[in-house]
Design an enzyme around this catalytic site. Structure first.
Site, PDB file in Angstrom:
ATOM      1  N   ARG A   1      -0.500 -14.232   5.707  1.00 57.06           N
ATOM      2  CA  ARG A   1      -1.111 -13.482   6.819  1.00 57.06           C
ATOM      3  C   ARG A   1      -0.214 -13.524   8.053  1.00 57.06           C
ATOM      4  O   ARG A   1      -0.130 -12.555   8.808  1.00 57.06           O
ATOM      5  CB  ARG A   1      -2.486 -14.063   7.180  1.00 57.06           C
TER       6      ARG A   1
ATOM      7  N   ARG B   1       3.741  -5.979   9.971  1.00 53.69           N
ATOM      8  CA  ARG B   1       2.978  -4.887  10.593  1.00 53.69           C
ATOM      9  C   ARG B   1       3.470  -4.609  12.010  1.00 53.69           C
ATOM     10  O   ARG B   1       3.495  -3.452  12.450  1.00 53.69           O
ATOM     11  CB  ARG B   1       1.495  -5.239  10.594  1.00 53.69           C
TER      12      ARG B   1
ATOM     13  N   HIS C   1      -1.858  -5.274   2.232  1.00 53.56           N
ATOM     14  CA  HIS C   1      -3.088  -6.055   2.294  1.00 53.56           C
ATOM     15  C   HIS C   1      -2.739  -7.498   1.970  1.00 53.56           C
ATOM     16  O   HIS C   1      -1.911  -7.757   1.104  1.00 53.56           O
ATOM     17  CB  HIS C   1      -4.095  -5.548   1.264  1.00 53.56           C
TER      18      HIS C   1
ATOM     19  N   ASN D   1      -0.522   0.129   8.095  1.00 54.06           N
ATOM     20  CA  ASN D   1      -0.218  -1.300   8.259  1.00 54.06           C
ATOM     21  C   ASN D   1       0.322  -1.930   6.975  1.00 54.06           C
ATOM     22  O   ASN D   1       0.389  -3.140   6.842  1.00 54.06           O
ATOM     23  CB  ASN D   1      -1.387  -2.069   8.883  1.00 54.06           C
TER      24      ASN D   1
ATOM     25  N   GLU E   1     -11.001 -11.112  -4.672  1.00 51.49           N
ATOM     26  CA  GLU E   1     -10.039 -10.017  -4.816  1.00 51.49           C
ATOM     27  C   GLU E   1      -9.165 -10.176  -6.063  1.00 51.49           C
ATOM     28  O   GLU E   1      -8.871  -9.196  -6.753  1.00 51.49           O
ATOM     29  CB  GLU E   1      -9.160  -9.940  -3.572  1.00 51.49           C
TER      30      GLU E   1
ATOM     31  N   TYR F   1     -12.874  -2.867  -0.427  1.00 51.26           N
ATOM     32  CA  TYR F   1     -13.152  -2.744   1.018  1.00 51.26           C
ATOM     33  C   TYR F   1     -14.648  -2.683   1.315  1.00 51.26           C
ATOM     34  O   TYR F   1     -15.059  -2.142   2.327  1.00 51.26           O
ATOM     35  CB  TYR F   1     -12.454  -1.506   1.579  1.00 51.26           C
TER      36      TYR F   1
ATOM     37  N   LYS G   1       0.818  -1.210   0.000  1.00 47.39           N
ATOM     38  CA  LYS G   1       0.000   0.000   0.000  1.00 47.39           C
ATOM     39  C   LYS G   1       0.862   1.275   0.000  1.00 47.39           C
ATOM     40  O   LYS G   1       2.073   1.227   0.258  1.00 47.39           O
ATOM     41  CB  LYS G   1      -0.942  -0.043   1.218  1.00 47.39           C
TER      42      LYS G   1
ATOM     43  N   PHE H   1     -14.244   4.698   9.656  1.00 50.60           N
ATOM     44  CA  PHE H   1     -12.963   5.004   9.013  1.00 50.60           C
ATOM     45  C   PHE H   1     -12.974   4.693   7.513  1.00 50.60           C
ATOM     46  O   PHE H   1     -11.941   4.739   6.853  1.00 50.60           O
ATOM     47  CB  PHE H   1     -11.819   4.243   9.704  1.00 50.60           C
TER      48      PHE H   1
ATOM     49  N   THR I   1      -4.103  -6.847  12.029  1.00 48.56           N
ATOM     50  CA  THR I   1      -4.470  -5.576  11.392  1.00 48.56           C
ATOM     51  C   THR I   1      -3.843  -4.360  12.070  1.00 48.56           C
ATOM     52  O   THR I   1      -3.254  -3.499  11.413  1.00 48.56           O
ATOM     53  CB  THR I   1      -6.016  -5.422  11.414  1.00 48.56           C
TER      54      THR I   1
END
Ligand code: DAT
Ligand code: MG
Length: 160
Positions: free
Chosen positions: A92, A109, A126, A123, A137, A51, A11, A59, A98
């Site tokens: 992950r 993260r 994704h 963070n 996705e 999202y 990101k 948020f 998160t």
């Protein structure tokens, strides 16, 4: 262990801080196959669809701005499709939880993610959470001809 595919997005917060190489090098250590990779600017429509499960969160608007790079002055992201044994769980695990403060300190993260003084959650990346999310996705972010081999069912014309 069953082969899985997963979508990873590096990101704008990570790109702004020069962390793409660090993130890729941690992911590379998993020994997964790279099925797709690209740089792209994220449209508002793509951000909203990606999202959509969070659209009722307070948020959400900030999240859209974030993934579009508007908070960091970086107008693009890097996207990858990775494949291999337990790819979703293993990516992950390296990614971490998160919230950077709740993530394992050795995860990406947990070690280089942060909350900014403005309260933005940086963070960094994704990573798909489960097989259904990964399929959805990957079909959203990659056209079939951008993947080295087919990994998800073709999108039906109605969804385009
Ligand atoms: P993850 O990215 O770990 O899969 P998610 O799917 O629940 O987490 O949320 C997607 C993104 O939304 C997350 O990476 C950062 C943002 N986000 C989630 N919870 C948040 C919160 N409480 N405050 C601000 N941003 C949040
Ligand atoms: Mg998620």
């Amino acid at each position: 262990m069953a082969d899985q595919v997963t979508l990873v997005i590096i990101k704008p917060d990570a790109l702004r801080r020069g962390l793409a190489g660090h993130i890729l090098s941690r992911l590379e250590q998993l020994g997964l196959e790279m099925v797709g990779a690209k740089v792209l600017s994220v449209s508002r429509a793509l951000a909203e669809e990606h999202y959509r499960h969070l659209r009722d969160k307070p948020f959400f608007e900030e999240l859209l701005q974030h993934v579009q790079g508007k908070l960091h002055g970086v107008g693009y992201v890097l996207a990858f499709v990775l494949s291999g044994p337990e790819a979703i769980r293993r990516v992950r695990e390296v990614t971490g939880a998160t919230h950077p403060e709740q993530a394992d300190p050795l995860s990406l993260r947990g070690s280089v993610g942060r909350m900014t003084t403005q309260g933005w959650m940086e963070n960094l990346l994704h990573a798909s959470e489960n097989e259904a999310e990964a399929r959805r996705e990957i079909a959203l972010w990659f056209r079939p001809d951008e993947l080295r081999r087919p990994v998800v069912p073709r999108r039906s014309p109605a969804r385009r």
